[in-house]
Design an enzyme around this catalytic site. Sequence first.
Site, PDB file in Angstrom:
ATOM      1  N   ARG A   1       0.881  -1.286   0.009  1.00 23.63           N
ATOM      2  CA  ARG A   1       0.112  -0.039   0.090  1.00 23.63           C
ATOM      3  C   ARG A   1       0.897   1.332  -0.046  1.00 23.63           C
ATOM      4  O   ARG A   1       0.579   2.295  -0.630  1.00 23.63           O
ATOM      5  CB  ARG A   1      -0.983  -0.108   1.273  1.00 23.63           C
ATOM      6  CG  ARG A   1      -1.921  -1.139   1.076  1.00 23.63           C
ATOM      7  CD  ARG A   1      -3.012  -1.014   2.251  1.00 23.63           C
ATOM      8  NE  ARG A   1      -3.868  -2.138   2.276  1.00 23.63           N
ATOM      9  CZ  ARG A   1      -3.743  -3.097   2.881  1.00 23.63           C
ATOM     10  NH1 ARG A   1      -2.701  -3.339   3.800  1.00 23.63           N
ATOM     11  NH2 ARG A   1      -4.738  -3.904   2.896  1.00 23.63           N
TER      12      ARG A   1
ATOM     13  N   ASP B   1     -10.571  -4.227   8.334  1.00 21.04           N
ATOM     14  CA  ASP B   1      -9.648  -5.237   9.164  1.00 21.04           C
ATOM     15  C   ASP B   1     -10.429  -5.774  10.226  1.00 21.04           C
ATOM     16  O   ASP B   1     -10.110  -7.016  10.549  1.00 21.04           O
ATOM     17  CB  ASP B   1      -8.298  -4.748   9.292  1.00 21.04           C
ATOM     18  CG  ASP B   1      -7.849  -3.848   8.207  1.00 21.04           C
ATOM     19  OD1 ASP B   1      -6.528  -4.158   7.418  1.00 21.04           O
ATOM     20  OD2 ASP B   1      -8.358  -2.842   7.725  1.00 21.04           O
TER      21      ASP B   1
ATOM     22  N   ARG C   1     -12.741  -8.366   9.398  1.00 23.52           N
ATOM     23  CA  ARG C   1     -12.221  -9.744   8.932  1.00 23.52           C
ATOM     24  C   ARG C   1     -11.591 -10.424  10.149  1.00 23.52           C
ATOM     25  O   ARG C   1     -11.954 -11.616  10.025  1.00 23.52           O
ATOM     26  CB  ARG C   1     -10.990  -9.182   8.075  1.00 23.52           C
ATOM     27  CG  ARG C   1     -11.333  -8.877   6.718  1.00 23.52           C
ATOM     28  CD  ARG C   1      -9.828  -8.345   5.710  1.00 23.52           C
ATOM     29  NE  ARG C   1     -10.348  -7.867   4.325  1.00 23.52           N
ATOM     30  CZ  ARG C   1      -9.637  -7.047   3.731  1.00 23.52           C
ATOM     31  NH1 ARG C   1      -8.644  -6.545   4.159  1.00 23.52           N
ATOM     32  NH2 ARG C   1      -9.969  -6.948   2.645  1.00 23.52           N
TER      33      ARG C   1
ATOM     34  N   HIS D   1      -3.560   0.888   8.449  1.00 28.62           N
ATOM     35  CA  HIS D   1      -4.573  -0.306   7.621  1.00 28.62           C
ATOM     36  C   HIS D   1      -3.183  -0.834   6.694  1.00 28.62           C
ATOM     37  O   HIS D   1      -2.971  -0.262   5.739  1.00 28.62           O
ATOM     38  CB  HIS D   1      -5.400   0.341   6.831  1.00 28.62           C
ATOM     39  CG  HIS D   1      -6.154  -0.321   5.774  1.00 28.62           C
ATOM     40  ND1 HIS D   1      -6.655  -1.710   6.033  1.00 28.62           N
ATOM     41  CD2 HIS D   1      -6.099  -0.090   4.572  1.00 28.62           C
ATOM     42  CE1 HIS D   1      -7.063  -2.049   4.807  1.00 28.62           C
ATOM     43  NE2 HIS D   1      -6.744  -1.299   3.932  1.00 28.62           N
TER      44      HIS D   1
HETATM   45  P1  NAD Z   1     -10.157   1.682  -9.628  1.00 23.79           P
HETATM   46  O1  NAD Z   1      -9.115   1.708 -10.337  1.00 23.79           O
HETATM   47  O2  NAD Z   1     -11.384   0.597  -9.873  1.00 23.79           O
HETATM   48  O3  NAD Z   1     -10.906   3.028  -9.397  1.00 23.79           O
HETATM   49  C1  NAD Z   1     -10.307   4.147  -8.843  1.00 23.79           C
HETATM   50  C2  NAD Z   1     -11.069   5.236  -9.652  1.00 23.79           C
HETATM   51  O4  NAD Z   1     -10.554   6.539  -9.316  1.00 23.79           O
HETATM   52  C3  NAD Z   1     -10.847   5.473 -11.333  1.00 23.79           C
HETATM   53  O5  NAD Z   1     -12.292   4.973 -11.913  1.00 23.79           O
HETATM   54  C4  NAD Z   1     -10.334   6.412 -11.850  1.00 23.79           C
HETATM   55  O6  NAD Z   1     -10.746   6.956 -12.988  1.00 23.79           O
HETATM   56  C5  NAD Z   1     -10.647   7.408 -10.431  1.00 23.79           C
HETATM   57  N1  NAD Z   1      -9.992   8.732 -10.320  1.00 23.79           N
HETATM   58  C6  NAD Z   1      -8.241   8.720 -10.423  1.00 23.79           C
HETATM   59  N2  NAD Z   1      -7.955   9.951 -10.200  1.00 23.79           N
HETATM   60  C7  NAD Z   1      -9.225  10.657  -9.988  1.00 23.79           C
HETATM   61  C8  NAD Z   1      -9.344  11.925  -9.718  1.00 23.79           C
HETATM   62  N3  NAD Z   1      -8.515  12.820  -9.720  1.00 23.79           N
HETATM   63  N4  NAD Z   1     -10.562  12.330  -9.399  1.00 23.79           N
HETATM   64  C9  NAD Z   1     -11.785  11.380  -9.604  1.00 23.79           C
HETATM   65  N5  NAD Z   1     -11.501  10.142 -10.006  1.00 23.79           N
HETATM   66  C10 NAD Z   1     -10.405   9.842  -9.939  1.00 23.79           C
HETATM   67  O7  NAD Z   1      -9.762   1.332  -8.002  1.00 23.79           O
HETATM   68  P2  NAD Z   1     -10.625   0.698  -6.780  1.00 23.79           P
HETATM   69  O8  NAD Z   1     -10.275  -0.946  -6.912  1.00 23.79           O
HETATM   70  O9  NAD Z   1     -11.677   1.283  -6.918  1.00 23.79           O
HETATM   71  O10 NAD Z   1      -9.655   1.018  -5.696  1.00 23.79           O
HETATM   72  C11 NAD Z   1      -9.704   2.634  -5.185  1.00 23.79           C
HETATM   73  C12 NAD Z   1      -8.752   2.918  -4.235  1.00 23.79           C
HETATM   74  O11 NAD Z   1      -9.372   2.250  -2.681  1.00 23.79           O
HETATM   75  C13 NAD Z   1      -7.444   2.471  -4.211  1.00 23.79           C
HETATM   76  O12 NAD Z   1      -6.302   3.216  -3.525  1.00 23.79           O
HETATM   77  C14 NAD Z   1      -7.260   1.097  -3.474  1.00 23.79           C
HETATM   78  O13 NAD Z   1      -5.993   0.908  -3.039  1.00 23.79           O
HETATM   79  C15 NAD Z   1      -8.316   1.658  -2.123  1.00 23.79           C
HETATM   80  N6  NAD Z   1      -8.888   0.569  -1.400  1.00 23.79           N
HETATM   81  C16 NAD Z   1      -9.067   0.777  -0.105  1.00 23.79           C
HETATM   82  C17 NAD Z   1      -9.437  -0.243   0.887  1.00 23.79           C
HETATM   83  C18 NAD Z   1      -9.554   0.250   2.349  1.00 23.79           C
HETATM   84  O14 NAD Z   1     -10.077  -0.684   3.188  1.00 23.79           O
HETATM   85  N7  NAD Z   1      -9.197   1.518   2.682  1.00 23.79           N
HETATM   86  C19 NAD Z   1      -9.722  -1.434   0.557  1.00 23.79           C
HETATM   87  C20 NAD Z   1      -9.656  -1.689  -1.220  1.00 23.79           C
HETATM   88  C21 NAD Z   1      -9.205  -0.658  -1.972  1.00 23.79           C
END
Ligand code: NAD
Length: 323
Positions: A95, A155, A158, A182
């Site tokens: 991450r 987490d 989980r 996280h």
């Molecule tokens: P994804 O690629 O499917 O979606 C991300 C979206 O963000 C894309 O559609 C992209 O076009 C958009 N984007 C990028 N820059 C942007 C901006 N400046 N303004 C608006 N939109 C923008 O990715 P995902 O699988 O949905 O994951 C998104 C984030 O969530 C990642 O950073 C991932 O690591 C994180 N995540 C967090 C957790 C958690 O528990 N916190 C869990 C899973 C994923």
Amino acid sequence: MKTFDASGKRRKVVVVGAGNVGSAFCFALAQSGLAEEIVLLDANADLAKGQALDLAHGQPYFPAVAIRDGSPADYADASVIVITAGAAQKPGETRLQLLQKNAAIVSSIIGEIVAAHACGVVLVASNPVDVLTYVALKRSGWERGRVIGSGTVLDSARFRYLLGRHCGVDVHNVHAYILGEHGDSEFAAWSMTHVAGMSMEDYCPVCRACADWMAERHAIVQAVRNSAYHIIEYKGTTCFGVGMALVRIVGAVLRGENSVLTVSTLLDGEFGLRDVCLSVPSIVCHRGVDRVVESRLSDPEREQLAASADVLKSALSQVGGAS
Ligand code: NAD
């Protein structure tokens, strides 16, 4: 009929990032009946439009909610703005490696949110979530409780799931928290873990689920820590668990629940730590985090929390954020 959040505002939730996490969250939020309006934004405007239409077509099957794509003007009157924008974790990528890319994205989104004079709560989910929560909070200039991260809420879910399965007890009767980052330095707060209202020390003798609890509990924590890596290896992304965790947090804000959740929040002397965002038990209300609960952790747990803070401060220094 209009629905209002605990502070009297309409229950409008804006989601920035309509990818896997953002759309799974919107799907779960729509079913929950918590929001009056869900607005999707994405750098890819067609994606936001397509997801909003797809979700809106389910309206006959879930509680009344307006779903549409929007623009930064929608930040102004949102009760909660959830940031799920950014690059997703690639197989084998930690991450923290996502740091530089996503810090710039989150920082520019917060700039737009501040410019819109938004008055709601910002919830960051993009990874690395603790570092990005800190970046977002500092960029906003808001009071600390109003910018929070999803932290270890997922987490902890989980952890509760695995503990419940191990003990053969309904997950709802398992109270347990993962604290810290996280990410890889997160840890289980065993001193706060209760099954059927009993501490693990008291519950183990009556449980008889295993012969060697110390070995089992190590395996459970490892499984929690590696969950995301395993899911990403299988299907390339994680989205449903985090989507539901985000609904839990947003619900606590919209309803002003005062729920104890391990969201990521800025510490200001609690647990002897300051100037770092990480997950500790916090009371979540309509203003975001109302206060941190300074649980009586064991000495090893305090050390693990401090070690997690060190990892995060070092990551922050890579984006010039640590003071
Ligand atoms: P994804 O690629 O499917 O979606 C991300 C979206 O963000 C894309 O559609 C992209 O076009 C958009 N984007 C990028 N820059 C942007 C901006 N400046 N303004 C608006 N939109 C923008 O990715 P995902 O699988 O949905 O994951 C998104 C984030 O969530 C990642 O950073 C991932 O690591 C994180 N995540 C967090 C957790 C958690 O528990 N916190 C869990 C899973 C994923």
